[in-house]
Design an enzyme around this catalytic site. Structure first.
Site, PDB file in Angstrom:
ATOM      1  N   ILE A 163       0.831  -1.204  -0.205  1.00  0.00           N
ATOM      2  CA  ILE A 163       0.147  -0.161  -0.065  1.00  0.00           C
ATOM      3  C   ILE A 163       0.983   1.087  -0.040  1.00  0.00           C
ATOM      4  O   ILE A 163       1.880   1.154   0.443  1.00  0.00           O
ATOM      5  CB  ILE A 163      -0.829   0.226   1.429  1.00  0.00           C
ATOM      6  N   ASP A 164       0.620   2.162  -0.847  1.00  0.00           N
ATOM      7  CA  ASP A 164       1.364   3.515  -0.949  1.00  0.00           C
ATOM      8  C   ASP A 164       1.500   3.853   0.507  1.00  0.00           C
ATOM      9  O   ASP A 164       0.586   3.764   1.269  1.00  0.00           O
ATOM     10  CB  ASP A 164       0.655   4.558  -1.670  1.00  0.00           C
ATOM     11  N   LYS A 165       2.855   4.639   0.734  1.00  0.00           N
ATOM     12  CA  LYS A 165       2.933   5.258   1.991  1.00  0.00           C
ATOM     13  C   LYS A 165       2.007   6.090   2.677  1.00  0.00           C
ATOM     14  O   LYS A 165       1.559   6.096   3.733  1.00  0.00           O
ATOM     15  CB  LYS A 165       4.451   6.322   1.749  1.00  0.00           C
TER      16      LYS A 165
END
Length: 348
Positions: A163-165
């Protein structure tokens, strides 16, 4: 031929998986015709400045990191012809072996095989160049301790999806090698034959004309902006499918449920921008929509400005347990910042 080299640069970018890879592309000048490939590269000023020795360049070639035209080349002794387009992808230095760090985690499920974590926004999943510490992996090493039986012979958590930061929500992590292999097969299948549900809640600009739809558009690396992905041609991209449904409209914005059929980098962010409804707070794919905040009430505008990230949350995760075959389903409520955004938009 310069345009040809740039095209090949775009193509090789899609062949490598690491987001931080550096791409170098060259056109062979007439005076370099007949030169060995490794010698030609060793004499390029850009590669000299990057401290890449001839030995290192030869290793990169043998690892399949180089193409001439559209064809990967692994022979460092190959003689070059004038006008050929050469592209080399150089990975970043390997980060140091991650160490356990006492970082708080919201673990919603855990057994001997795997665990499911509700990740907060701002937490990087895996150590990488520029993010060697303070990641989810560092936190998991401390949390799991001796319960990790090893992934590929090494005691580390098995990351099968990311999952993106700046995206919050649910992520599943393997604790054993067997679970890692089972979950990897599951995510590679994209839920076509095996049970897998990944649904995100996304706040986007504007209101779609329909209540539901599907975006089916290949995604690949942006040709000139390395940090971005983009909808590209089938030849340059990987197939990507996102199903969306309108949950709530707020006049200038909407809340959508987005279900992934595939899992490409930045997929929802790219696809929503592609159909003209970029995510609120997405500075990479929705920067041109910042002026839309003028259409909001002061409270809603304040909530958007305070967000500091894309308004995206991995709300639902369902999959078949790789060991027990039990069908698991997890749901995560909107975190405080997105709940506040929803309330402010509803009162707009």
């Amino acid at each position: 031929m310069r345009e040809g080299a740039e095209k090949i640069a775009g193509e090789i970018v899609d062949l490598v998986e690491e987001e931080e890879d550096l791409l170098f592309s060259f056109e062979v000048p007439p005076e370099a015709a007949g030169t060995r490939l490794d010698r030609f590269l060793a004499e390029r000023p850009e590669l000299v400045a990057a401290h890449l020795s001839r030995t290192r360049l030869k290793s990169l070639i043998e690892d399949g990191r180089l193409t001439i035209g559209p064809v990967p080349v692994r022979d460092a002794s190959r003689r070059l012809a004038a006008g050929e387009a050469v592209a080399l992808a150089v990975p970043p230095p390997e980060p140091a072996e991650p160490q356990p760090e006492n970082i708080p985690l919201n673990v919603v499920f855990e057994d001997a095989h795997l665990l499911v974590v509700d990740k907060p926004a701002g937490l990087v999943v895996h150590p990488a160049h520029g993010h060697e510490t303070g990641t989810l992996v560092n936190a998991l090493l401390a949390h799991c301790g001796a319960s990790l039986s090893g992934i590929g012979g090494v005691k580390k958590p098995g990351i099968v999806h990311r999952i993106d930061k700046d995206t919050s929500g649910l992520i599943v992590v393997a604790k054993t090698d067997a679970a890692h292999k089972g979950l990897s097969r599951l995510f590679e299948d994209h839920g076509r034959k095996l049970h897998l549900v990944r649904e995100y809640l996304a706040f986007v600009w504007g209101v779609p004309e329909r209540v539901r739809g599907t975006v089916e558009a290949p995604i690949g690396r942006h040709v000139t902006q390395r940090e971005k992905m983009a909808v590209v041609s089938e030849e340059r991209g990987r197939d990507a499918v996102t199903h969306w449904e309108l949950i709530e409209s707020f006049g200038a914005a909407s809340l959508l449920a987005c279900r992934l059929e595939t899992g490409r980098t930045h997929q929802i962010r790219v696809h929503m921008a592609h159909i003209g409804h970029p995510l609120i707070g997405d500075s990479t794919y929705g920067a041109g929509f910042k002026t839309k905040t003028a259409l909001l009430s002061p409270a809603a505008r304040g909530a958007v400005e305070a967000l500091g990230r894309q308004a995206l949350h991995a709300a639902t995760l369902g999959f078949a347990h790789p060991a027990t075959r039990e069908e698991l389903l997890f749901e995560s409520e909107l975190p405080a910042d997105l709940a506040a955004l929803r309330e402010a938009l509803a009162g707009n």
